[in-house]
Structures are given as C-alpha cells and as structure tokens.
Scaffold this active site. Structure first.
Site, PDB file in Angstrom:
ATOM      1  N   LYS A 113       0.798  -1.256  -0.185  1.00 28.82           N
ATOM      2  CA  LYS A 113       0.142   0.204   0.042  1.00 28.82           C
ATOM      3  C   LYS A 113       0.863   1.271  -0.067  1.00 28.82           C
ATOM      4  O   LYS A 113       0.337   2.155  -0.531  1.00 28.82           O
ATOM      5  CB  LYS A 113      -0.941  -0.122   1.288  1.00 28.82           C
ATOM      6  CG  LYS A 113      -2.061  -1.123   0.894  1.00 28.82           C
ATOM      7  CD  LYS A 113      -3.144  -1.246   1.699  1.00 28.82           C
ATOM      8  CE  LYS A 113      -4.280  -2.204   1.466  1.00 28.82           C
ATOM      9  NZ  LYS A 113      -3.608  -3.545   1.500  1.00 28.82           N
TER      10      LYS A 113
HETATM   11  C1  LIG Z   1      -4.329  -4.634   0.660  1.00 26.66           C
HETATM   12  C2  LIG Z   1      -3.583  -5.813   0.686  1.00 26.66           C
HETATM   13  C3  LIG Z   1      -3.856  -6.951   0.070  1.00 26.66           C
HETATM   14  C4  LIG Z   1      -5.115  -7.051  -0.981  1.00 26.66           C
HETATM   15  O1  LIG Z   1      -4.994  -5.772  -2.259  1.00 26.66           O
HETATM   16  P1  LIG Z   1      -6.311  -5.408  -2.532  1.00 26.66           P
HETATM   17  O2  LIG Z   1      -5.827  -4.141  -3.570  1.00 26.66           O
HETATM   18  O3  LIG Z   1      -7.206  -4.957  -1.625  1.00 26.66           O
HETATM   19  O4  LIG Z   1      -6.810  -6.439  -3.447  1.00 26.66           O
HETATM   20  C5  LIG Z   1      -3.038  -8.047  -0.351  1.00 26.66           C
HETATM   21  N1  LIG Z   1      -2.014  -8.150   0.203  1.00 26.66           N
HETATM   22  C6  LIG Z   1      -1.471  -7.260   1.289  1.00 26.66           C
HETATM   23  C7  LIG Z   1      -0.302  -7.370   2.140  1.00 26.66           C
HETATM   24  C8  LIG Z   1      -2.387  -6.105   1.398  1.00 26.66           C
HETATM   25  O5  LIG Z   1      -1.855  -5.323   2.492  1.00 26.66           O
END
Ligand SMILES: *Cc1c(COP(=O)(O)O)cnc(C)c1O
Length: 473
Positions: A113
C-alpha cells in the site's frame, strides 16, 4: 483526460477534482473516459527510465491539470531509494522456472500500500496548498492501510490523520509501527471493540454532513482513483524487467482483497501492456474466485467472513470490483447501477452467468482465478523456502500457489509480493520454525514510546477529538 462514474452519471470531471473525493455523486466509482494506448515504441523508450520517471510517463497520460514539471517533481520526491530501500523501487527476482517475484513491499510500512499511498500524500499536500485548504483524514484500519496512510501523511502541511483501529487486535509489529509515530498531525485512536466498530464510527461521523463539511473530513480508501493509478506503474516496471526486449507477454499473479491491486493490472492491460493472464488469488474469503468461476458475485455477511492467516485479504465484498464490471458490461452505467444497488440490496448477490459477455472476463480481459487455504499457504512458504531459499509472506504465498495452478507453460508469471514476512511472523514460524528477518531500521520498534488514545466505541468521542485538533472551515 476526463473521468466518469461507473453508475451512469455522465458529468465529466478532471483529475484534481476527484483526487480528494471518494465515491462519485451517484455512488459509483470514477474511471477515465478511455484508456490511453501505449505503443511498443513507447515501451522501448521507457526501458531505461528510473521508476520515478516511468511513474511520471504513466501518470501524465491521465493527469493534465498539474503542470508537467510539478508532476515530475512529485514523482521524483516520492519514489526514492531512501523511502523504498532499493534504487529499482519495485525489483523483480527469479523464483524458479518461469516464475518471478516482484517486491512491492520495501516501502516505509513494508506492505504494497506504500506504493500508492506515498504518492497520494504528496499529491494531497500539493493540491491542498494550491487551493489553500486543509483536510482531516478519518479512517478505520485493521493493519496495513492505516499505517501506510500515516507514514504517507506524517508531517504533511494542511493534513491531519485520525485513524481508528481495534484495541489490542493488530499484530504487535503493526501496533508498534503506527503507535510509535510522534508527528503532531497523526492521531491514533484505539477503539475498545472490533474492526466493524471502527468502521461504524467512520460511517457515523461521515454521515453527519454538517460536521463533515465544517471539519473537511476526507478518506484515503482503496477506491480513490489516484491510488489505483499509482499502482498501474509497477505493472509496467515489472514487465520491463522480465521482458527487456519487449518480446512477448507476461502474466501477473495478484494477492487480492478489495480488487484494487489487480484492477490496476487490468488498467495496464487495457493500455496495451502485453499482459497475458491476470491471476486473481484469494484466500478462504473467495468472493472474487467464485465470480470468475461462476459469474455469480455474492457478498458475504460478516458472520461468513473468515479471519485467516493472510488477513489483509479478509474481505466480505471487493470495493473496486465495480470498475471491472463496468468495462465487462461495455460501460453500461445504468446496468451497473442496477446490479450494485437493487441487485445487491435485495439478494446480496447478482448473477452474470447468463450474460453473453461473462466469458469475456476470461477471453477478452485475461482474468483467471484461484483460492488458497491456510494449509496451502504454509505448504507454499515451505516449498519456496526449500526450493529457492526465499522467505515469502502469507499473502504472497496465496498468489504463488495460484500462479502455479493457472500458468501457461510458455508465459513468465510475475507474482506480486505485497508484504514482507516480518509483518506476519507467526505464520512464518509455523511454516519454517524460524523468525523472519527484520529489515534494518525496524529493530526494537516494539519498545519505542507510543502515541495512542484508547476510546470507547462512540462516534461522539471521536468527533470531540477532531474538534479539539482541527480548525473548523
Ligand atoms: C491490501 C493488501 C492486499 C489486497 O489488495 P487489494 O488491492 O485490496 O486487492 C493483499 N496483500 C496485502 C499485504 C495487503 O496489504
């Protein structure tokens, strides 16, 4: 470039108009009116660029209301070795015959993120200064999103963050990451309750429209178009590392929850990046795998949403999924509105299995899917360790497992690494019997002084805290 809602409101908006907003006025999500096309000649020209300059090239196709030189500086200020640990920012490494892992997890909070949120922090600060406005970001987190938002917004002019999280329920590492921030504009609020209580508080505060307006309450959730756009860049970066000769397609395997990450892959593919398959990997919360297998999108109740060992993928519905449905249904906004309003409200599901366009999800858009369980995760972490001497986190393991099941033999697959193993040490110890390595700079963070207030689950208390710290407009 202009943006429209997925629910049929034809009013077209510019990038900076939608930057600070969540949903469109009709409740839909924003998408560009068209996908700019990237030619093979452009891909050749982009090969030698730094990640920051590649980001500028991709973003400038979608953003025409920030002067070019400003946008380039924002990208260069965001994607630095200091913030992301490596000069490549999102480096690809080999992990066996035709399989690769792309690290999206070397940013300040060690999860993917950061890739988007770090840019969002700089874009918000820039646009707020231009408007002479302030923004108070209110959020609910069970881990990754909240810490990525705080590390992106810390110290930013004109921005304060009020982040609720369920008291005592995040991992010790995640708590330490968030609560050790000492910046005056970051407010950690530990709610005596569960994640749903935190979300209810955010909803209650945001639905008080007078309060929302007076205190300029905003969000940074995953439906924000700028976040999704920032994620498009690493698909290009990954492709160019695996196919520097631009001589064939690549597939991507994506650990999926809210469908933000893989939706960015869809956008890259629509722009003409030679992506063969987009592999949607879910855990036991398999709303998305079910849709791509059957055509039925069935939202889960909270009782039917499982707590798993890849917790950042524990979702009951996938908030970005509507964007793909809009493209799948040839951008018929009225139909999308019906599906996501009356369809979901009445039945908690909708069924596209009889729509003549459902098979396009696979044939025209390249989507395939798979599901992974706790036992699969542990087995995959073990086999990647014994075969390739690499430790991967549980979310990455979900995608690795699905990549092996779905791949075509002659197409390389890039598995997106969405977190570092240290964030989910318990599962690593279960699989390998050893503690994962801690990156430099994270030693002893659990012992740092903490800045957090514990609160009863009451929206009025959170409002009082905002009043105390934020200037009313
Ligand atoms: C948020 C997250 C995901 C999922 O990603 P999306 O964009 O919501 O599909 C997968 N792995 C980790 C470690 C995350 O923080």
């Amino acid at each position: 470039m202009l943006y429209v809602s997925t629910r049929g409101d034809r009013q077209e908006r510019r990038f900076c108009e939608i930057l600070l907003e969540g949903l469109a006025l009709d409740g839909g999500l924003y998408l560009p009116t068209h996908y700019p096309q990237v030619s093979v000649a452009m891909l050749h020209a982009w090969r030698g660029l730094s990640y920051a300059d590649l980001a500028y090239e991709v973003l400038s196709l979608y953003i025409d209301d920030i002067p070019a030189e400003d946008l380039r500086l924002l990208c260069r200020r965001t994607y630095t070795q200091a913030a992301f640990g490596t000069p490549q920012i999102a480096p690809v490494r080999a992990a066996g015959e035709g399989l690769y892992i792309q690290a999206l997890s070397n940013g300040p909070t060690l999860a993917f993120k950061d890739m988007a949120m770090q840019l969002l922090g700089n874009l918000f600060e820039y646009e707020l200064a231009r408007r002479g406005q302030e923004l108070n970001i209110l959020g609910a987190t069970s881990g990754d999103t909240g810490s990525a938002a705080e590390y992106a917004m810390r110290g930013k002019q004109g921005i304060q963050v009020f982040m609720t999280s369920p008291h005592g329920r995040m991992s010790p590492f995640q708590q330490a990451q968030m609560f050790s921030l000492q910046d005056a504009n970051i407010h950690n609020i530990a709610i005596e309750g569960v994640f749903d209580d935190c979300q209810d508080i955010v909803k209650a505060v945001s639905s008080d429209l007078a309060f929302k307006k007076a205190y300029r309450i905003g969000t940074v959730n995953s439906i924000n178009w700028a976040r999704l756009l920032a994620q498009v860049v690493y698909y290009f970066a990954g492709y160019l590392q695996v196919r520097p000769g631009i001589d064939g397609p690549v597939s991507f395997a994506v650990p999926s929850g809210n469908f933000g990450n893989v939706c960015a892959g869809h956008v890259a593919r629509m722009m003409g990046l030679p992506i063969d398959q987009l592999m949607v990997a879910t855990n036991e919360n398999d709303v998305l795998d079910e849709f791509f297998r059957t055509g039925i999108y069935r939202v889960r109740t909270s009782a039917d949403t499982h707590e798993t060992s890849s917790p950042s993928m524990d979702i009951s519905k996938a908030s970005n999924f509507e964007r793909f449905v809009f493209d799948l249904l040839d951008r018929e906004g009225a139909r999308v509105r019906d599906l996501f309003t009356s369809g979901l409200a009445l039945d908690g599901q909708f069924d596209l299995s009889h729509d003549s366009r459902f098979p396009d999800a696979h044939s025209r858009f390249g989507f395939v899917s798979g599901r992974s369980t706790h036992a699969d995760r542990v087995a995959t972490i073990r086999s990647v360790y014994s075969d390739h001497h690499q430790v991967i986190d549980p979310h990455t393991a979900d995608a690795f497992k699905v990549a092996k099941a779905c791949r075509r033999t002659d197409v390389p697959v890039v598995v997106l690494e969405t977190a570092l193993p240290i964030k989910f040490a318990g599962t690593i110890v279960e699989a390998l019997g050893v503690e994962p390595q801690r990156p430099a700079g994270f030693e002893g963070i659990e012992a740092l002084p903490r800045r957090v207030q514990v609160m009863a689950p009451d929206a009025a208390l959170v409002k009082a805290l905002i009043r105390q710290h934020a200037k009313a407009a």
